[in-house]
Design an enzyme around this catalytic site. Structure first.
Site, short mmCIF file in Angstrom:
data_model
loop_
_atom_site.label_atom_id
_atom_site.label_comp_id
_atom_site.label_asym_id
_atom_site.label_seq_id
_atom_site.Cartn_x
_atom_site.Cartn_y
_atom_site.Cartn_z
N GLY A 56 15.49 -26.91 49.54
CA GLY A 56 16.34 -25.75 49.78
C GLY A 56 17.78 -26.19 49.82
N CYS A 83 12.37 -32.92 49.74
CA CYS A 83 13.83 -32.78 49.82
C CYS A 83 14.26 -32.20 51.17
CB CYS A 83 14.33 -31.97 48.63
SG CYS A 83 16.10 -32.09 48.38
N TYR A 84 14.78 -30.97 51.20
CA TYR A 84 15.17 -30.39 52.50
C TYR A 84 13.99 -30.42 53.46
CZ TYR A 84 16.48 -26.96 56.04
OH TYR A 84 16.74 -26.34 57.24
N HIS A 170 11.91 -34.62 43.71
CA HIS A 170 11.13 -33.43 43.34
C HIS A 170 10.00 -33.80 42.38
CE1 HIS A 170 13.72 -30.39 45.16
NE2 HIS A 170 14.68 -31.27 44.95
N GLU A 172 7.68 -31.93 41.39
CA GLU A 172 7.17 -30.77 40.65
C GLU A 172 7.81 -30.56 39.29
OE1 GLU A 172 8.92 -30.81 43.40
OE2 GLU A 172 10.50 -29.29 43.41
N ASP A 228 -0.52 -8.66 30.96
CA ASP A 228 -0.98 -8.37 32.32
C ASP A 228 -1.86 -7.12 32.38
OD1 ASP A 228 0.66 -10.48 32.82
OD2 ASP A 228 2.31 -9.29 33.63
N LYS A 368 1.58 -16.32 35.64
CA LYS A 368 1.39 -15.88 34.25
C LYS A 368 0.43 -16.79 33.48
CE LYS A 368 3.05 -12.86 31.26
NZ LYS A 368 3.36 -11.46 31.58
#
Ligand code: XMP
Length: 512
Positions: A56, A83-84, A170, A172, A228, A368
């Protein structure tokens, strides 16, 4: 539904939060993004196998920085702070967070202790994306250092006994090498997950739950031909068969043959109760002479509701209204963030106009890419499942200026040629959105010995992951040449083709 293992992702406002949730799911573990101030009772209720604190933009020393109470560390649930999240863990547990003189940004060599469970399978150095100013100067009591960089003394820390871990980088994002392995290690080595989140079991479980929930009730679904609503409709039809009715409003603003293709799939392949309303004339009449794109959108949105309402009224009261809401919509609205652009017939617009008792949103927990996997599980053809985004107002916003049937037909032909050539070249796998636009510009040309005064078609092709930013695609000249020559030769009233070479921003993807 079968109780899935769940990982809770506490949202501290970082830009990669959804990505973390997706990565966890890619590892076959169900994840949920929740606000950072979720109560301890709520956490216990959800009984997660593990918790991840996201990054964040705040500093733990900021007056209003997002914080969660210290009790969370006493639950005995493994926690990974990113991180944060790592800094907050440190600050709360008595370690020291310090502000660096300058921000560390970019893929950075991290020296890691690969005997730690978190780094199982890694070499002793690895490139990870760092993006921070504050850093952990002293780890809290009970923690040990398991990673550092040239400028960050504690890039990773561990308290194996309490199963608390922190990483300054990070894992991710794609810029981190093998980043997903850190997440996998956390899930499987530290949280002891089994990996029960599979799309095949999702389909099975959902059908069962929907059957139980709806019983003999009647359901209504607005089908747009997009991914969708198509997946939601097929899922419902597998659960309740003919008690589902789908209304497909064909506003005449679809691409070449699209309306027929949608109809064919749903009627022939799935034998769904489908009402196709051919409302082209109604829409074109309302749109006649309108040039302002916002006005066009408004007219189409309103007319769509009118047509849908008329058809729905014929069916009388229905018990359930099916909506194709997906998880990013839920996260964005649920956590109070700004919302993305939505098609007028996705979410929200219909409930006020249809007489129903309850809304069913079978995809509300899916990303998605997961919706697409479900679509494939259900046997929906690939060209529909991997369909590129298409705006709700359709070609109305790709015909610049006033709209007529003739102009739409010109655009449909040119667009079909462009899409055909891109697909033939294999580029459709790397270009995320590509289409033709009928500009409102006519100019002089020469064909044979004749002077012409015809339209200019613009081609647009972008590469993007989030559709918020994008780069124009460097389509090889030979392909552009082929597309251009086919369009001017095969499409009447077009004598010029141009290629849009602008980034988003400053341009947008669509031309409106
Ligand atoms: P822009 O043109 O703003 O578009 O760069 C970003 C993405 O959004 C799509 N788009 C829409 N999608 N309903 C939708 O579902 C809409 O009204 C709409 N308008 C734009 C656009 O195609 C691009 O992918």
């Amino acid at each position: 539904m079968k109780k899935n293992e769940v990982i809770l992702i506490l949202d501290f406002g970082g830009q990669y939060n959804q990505l973390i949730a997706r990565r966890v799911r890619e590892c076959n573990v169900y994840s949920e993004v929740v606000p950072f101030d979720i109560s301890i009772e709520k956490i216990k209720e959800k009984n997660p196998k593990g918790i991840i604190f996201t990054g964040g933009p705040a500093s733990v020393y900021g007056e209003n920085s997002p914080k969660c109470g210290p009790q969370i560390f006493e639950l005995g649930i493994p926690i990974l702070g990113i991180c944060y999240g790592m800094q907050l863990m440190t600050h709360t547990l008595g370690g020291k967070v310090t502000r660096a003189e300058k921000r560390e940004y970019g893929t950075t060599r991290v020296f890691i202790d690969n005997t730690s469970k978190l780094f199982d399978g890694f070499e002793t150095t690895n490139g990870f994306l760092m993006s921070h100013t504050d850093f952990v100067e002293t780890v809290p009591v009970g923690f040990k250092n398991i990673g550092k960089t040239d400028s960050c003394p504690n890039a990773a820390m561990a308290n194996d006994e309490k199963k608390l871990y922190g990483i300054q980088f990070h894992p991710e994002v794609n810029n981190s090498e093998n980043g997903i392995l850190v997440i996998k290690n956390f899930l499987y080595q530290i949280c002891n997950c089994q990996g029960d989140w599979q799309m095949s079991s999702f389909v099975e479980d959902s059908i069962k739950t929907l059957k139980e929930k709806i019983g003999n009730g009647k359901a209504l679904c607005a089908l747009s031909g997009g991914v969708d609503s198509s997946v939601a409709a097929v899922l419902l039809s597998k659960a309740i068969g003919k008690n589902l009715t789908c209304i497909f409003v064909d506003h005449g603003l679809l691409r070449k043959n699209e309306g027929d293709e949608v109809e064919k799939i749903f009627r022939e392949q799935y034998d769904i109760n489908l009402i196709r309303v051919n409302a082209e004339n109604r829409f074109l009449e309302k749109l006649a002479g309108v040039t302002d794109p916002e006005k066009k959108r408004k007219i189409i949105g309103e007319e769509f509701i009118r047509v849908f309402e008329q058809e729905a009224k014929k069916l009388g009261t229905v018990d359930f209204l099916v909506q194709g809401t997906i998880y990013p919509d839920v996260i964005e609205s649920g956590l109070g963030k700004s919302s993305v652009i939505k098609s007028h017939h996705n979410v929200g617009g219909l409930p006020d106009y249809v007489d129903f008792k309850e809304i069913v949103e079978p995809l509300r927990n899916l990303f998605k890419d997961e919706v697409r996997k479900v679509g494939l599980e259900l046997g929906i053809p690939e060209n529909l499942v991997f369909r590129q985004p298409f705006p709700g107002p359709g070609l109305a916003i790709r015909v610049i200026g006033d709209i007529t049937k003739d102009k739409l037909d010109i655009l449909r032909e040119a667009d079909a040629i462009f899409r055909e050539e891109i697909a033939k070249s294999g580029l459709h796998k790397s270009i995320n959105q590509y289409f033709a636009v009928l500009t409102n510009l006519r100019s002089v040309g020469v064909m044979g010995d004749e002077r012409t005064y015809d339209y200019t078609i613009a081609l647009r092709a972008v590469e993007t992951t989030d559709f918020m930013t994008g780069v124009w695609s460097k389509i090889p000249y030979e392909i552009l040449e082929k597309v251009s020559s086919r369009i001017v030769n095969e499409v009447k009233f077009v004598n010029r083709v141009v290629y849009d070479i602008t980034y988003k921003p400053p341009a947008t993807i669509e031309w409106e």
